[in-house]
Motif scaffolding. Structure first.
Motif, PDB file in Angstrom:
ATOM      1  N   VAL A  68     -15.523  34.885  37.363  1.00  0.00           N
ATOM      2  CA  VAL A  68     -16.039  35.925  36.467  1.00  0.00           C
ATOM      3  C   VAL A  68     -17.518  36.155  36.760  1.00  0.00           C
ATOM      4  O   VAL A  68     -18.160  35.382  37.469  1.00  0.00           O
ATOM      5  N   SER A  69     -18.065  37.224  36.196  1.00  0.00           N
ATOM      6  CA  SER A  69     -19.500  37.477  36.329  1.00  0.00           C
ATOM      7  C   SER A  69     -20.290  36.361  35.640  1.00  0.00           C
ATOM      8  O   SER A  69     -19.820  35.746  34.682  1.00  0.00           O
ATOM      9  N   ALA A  70     -21.508  36.094  36.121  1.00  0.00           N
ATOM     10  CA  ALA A  70     -22.308  34.985  35.606  1.00  0.00           C
ATOM     11  C   ALA A  70     -22.699  35.173  34.147  1.00  0.00           C
ATOM     12  O   ALA A  70     -22.969  34.206  33.445  1.00  0.00           O
ATOM     13  N   PHE A  73     -19.723  39.471  28.230  1.00  0.00           N
ATOM     14  CA  PHE A  73     -20.088  40.376  27.139  1.00  0.00           C
ATOM     15  C   PHE A  73     -19.228  40.048  25.931  1.00  0.00           C
ATOM     16  O   PHE A  73     -18.001  40.127  25.997  1.00  0.00           O
ATOM     17  N   GLY A  74     -19.871  39.676  24.819  1.00  0.00           N
ATOM     18  CA  GLY A  74     -19.164  39.429  23.576  1.00  0.00           C
ATOM     19  C   GLY A  74     -18.986  40.721  22.801  1.00  0.00           C
ATOM     20  O   GLY A  74     -19.964  41.337  22.375  1.00  0.00           O
ATOM     21  N   ARG A 101     -22.376  47.845  35.583  1.00  0.00           N
ATOM     22  CA  ARG A 101     -23.441  46.918  35.986  1.00  0.00           C
ATOM     23  C   ARG A 101     -22.905  45.595  36.511  1.00  0.00           C
ATOM     24  O   ARG A 101     -23.671  44.696  36.824  1.00  0.00           O
ATOM     25  N   GLY A 102     -21.584  45.478  36.592  1.00  0.00           N
ATOM     26  CA  GLY A 102     -20.998  44.306  37.229  1.00  0.00           C
ATOM     27  C   GLY A 102     -20.432  43.257  36.312  1.00  0.00           C
ATOM     28  O   GLY A 102     -19.954  42.217  36.770  1.00  0.00           O
ATOM     29  N   VAL A 103     -20.462  43.470  34.985  1.00  0.00           N
ATOM     30  CA  VAL A 103     -19.875  42.499  34.063  1.00  0.00           C
ATOM     31  C   VAL A 103     -18.360  42.548  34.199  1.00  0.00           C
ATOM     32  O   VAL A 103     -17.751  43.625  34.163  1.00  0.00           O
ATOM     33  N   THR A 104     -17.733  41.387  34.364  1.00  0.00           N
ATOM     34  CA  THR A 104     -16.279  41.348  34.522  1.00  0.00           C
ATOM     35  C   THR A 104     -15.587  40.546  33.426  1.00  0.00           C
ATOM     36  O   THR A 104     -14.359  40.495  33.389  1.00  0.00           O
ATOM     37  N   LEU A 105     -16.359  39.895  32.538  1.00  0.00           N
ATOM     38  CA  LEU A 105     -15.780  39.067  31.475  1.00  0.00           C
ATOM     39  C   LEU A 105     -16.142  39.646  30.110  1.00  0.00           C
ATOM     40  O   LEU A 105     -17.324  39.724  29.754  1.00  0.00           O
TER      41      LEU A 105
END
Length: 386
Positions: A68-70, A73-74, A101-105
């Motif tokens: 997952v991305s480092a 996002f909650g 922006r690359g968030v995957t989780l």
């Protein structure tokens, strides 16, 4: 307003400087994706892989591994427990920005709303299936769309919740299904076996547990390997360092996902003793640590973060997230927000490169200030650590 805000970089001042760029970032997200630097971590890097400029991390090991991305996002605060929030269209737009922006989780749960948070995540993110992962949680009993305050992790209930979450999230398989809180009447082994069966049926890919003890983690993991443990963890709440939870995650190769990594917004510097929380949609008003006297005393900790960040070009929120990221390469915080400027601020944490000695300096300064107030009231506290 913070008394020391003239001499420190606060979350609010960051918002002002980011506002002008916000419109351009919305129009050209692909051009302005975060360029993340490798952060030194006891001889290791934040990540061994980058995609779309975003560092990635791996939660879990072996067949439980989950890339997952480092930073995740909650989603919770977009509909639940965080006072006023934007309308649905604005929330969807911001979630799309996070993807760009690359968030995957992305993290949600049945109890958030209840149900409305999963519905929002499903509507906003279903089109990105295969590109991102939406994780959700079961355990809190919800009947006819209302929370009962009880826990229910019986096998039949887990199966029912799984089917309902798949429908609301518009998915064929849940990327990760957490037990939100332990059910004292259902052994961890029985929960783990139910999840193992759902995996065999192709309905769940990975699983995790929230706010459980090290012993419970061992018992569950022995039946069905865990991918991640989710618990509260930040500079004002470090219990998982002391109760064996982080240790057992390290030993067994289980990832760790800190929720409320900015302490429900407090470490961002935008909350003071005069802040009013919506009595109909904000649980912070019920928490001992968010009473005016506690806020007044704990502001000293925020001041330390602001002073530390000022000479490094970091806001206090970035300091809080950066501290978590450098703790271990298998830790993935999930800060939430309803503002584009805060999303940008959180992701830019990945640009900073500090030494272990600098982080130790911060820890020492914060540890010298006693935290005032418990994190939960008595009722909520009884539900953690099972």
């Amino acid at each position: 307003m913070e008394k020391n805000n003239k001499t420190s970089i606060s979350r609010r001042s960051f918002l002002k400087t980011a506002a002008a760029a916000g419109a351009a970032l919305t129009v050209q997200p692909a051009i302005n994706r975060i360029k993340a630097a490798n952060v030194a971590l006891n001889g290791e890097n934040v990540s061994s892989v980058k995609k779309d400029g975003m560092p990635h991390r791996t939660l879990g090991t072996g067949r439980a591994a989950f890339e997952v991305s480092a930073l995740g996002f909650g989603v919770m605060g977009m509909t639940y427990n965080r006072s006023r929030h934007p309308d649905k269209k604005q929330c969807i737009r911001l979630l799309h920005e996070a993807v760009e922006r690359g968030v995957t989780l992305f993290d949600t749960a049945i109890i958030y709303g209840p149900l409305t948070n999963e519905q929002l995540a499903g509507e906003a993110l279903a089109e990105f299936r295969g590109r991102i992962n939406v994780t959700t949680k079961f355990g809190h009993e919800v009947i006819d769309g209302k929370a009962t305050g009880r826990q229910d992790s019986r096998p039949a209930t887990i199966r029912h919740y799984c089917e309902e979450s798949l429908r609301r999230l518009r998915l064929d398989v849940l990327p990760m299904f957490y037990q939100h809180r332990a059910d004292p009447s259902v052994p961890a082994e029985e929960v783990a076996q139910t999840i193992a069966d759902l995996m065999k049926e192709g309905k769940v890919q990975h699983w995790g547990m929230c706010e459980v003890s090290a012993e419970t983690i061992r018992r569950a993991h022995a039946v069905c390997p865990l991918t991640a443990i989710q618990s509260e963890y930040h500079l004002m709440h470090r219990l998982v360092e002391e109760n064996g939870v982080l240790g057992v995650c390290r030993e067994l190769g289980i990832g760790f996902v800190p929720y409320s990594p900015i302490n429900r917004g407090f470490l961002g510097g935008g909350i003071n003793e005069y802040t009013l929380f919506d009595p109909t949609n904000d649980n912070r008003q019920t928490l001992p640590r968010f009473q005016p006297e506690a806020i007044r005393a704990n502001t000293r900790i925020v001041n330390v973060l602001q002073q530390f960040g000022r000479t490094r070009g970091m806001t206090s929120a970035q300091v809080a997230l950066g501290w978590l990221l450098q703790k271990a390469p298998w830790i993935v915080p999930i800060p939430g927000t309803t503002k584009l400027s805060h999303l940008e601020e959180n992701l830019r944490t990945l640009d900073f490169n500090l030494t272990p000695q600098e982080w130790l300096e911060l820890e020492t300064a914060v540890a010298a200030i006693p935290v005032v107030g418990e994190r939960y009231n008595a009722e909520q506290q009884r539900q953690v650590g099972g």
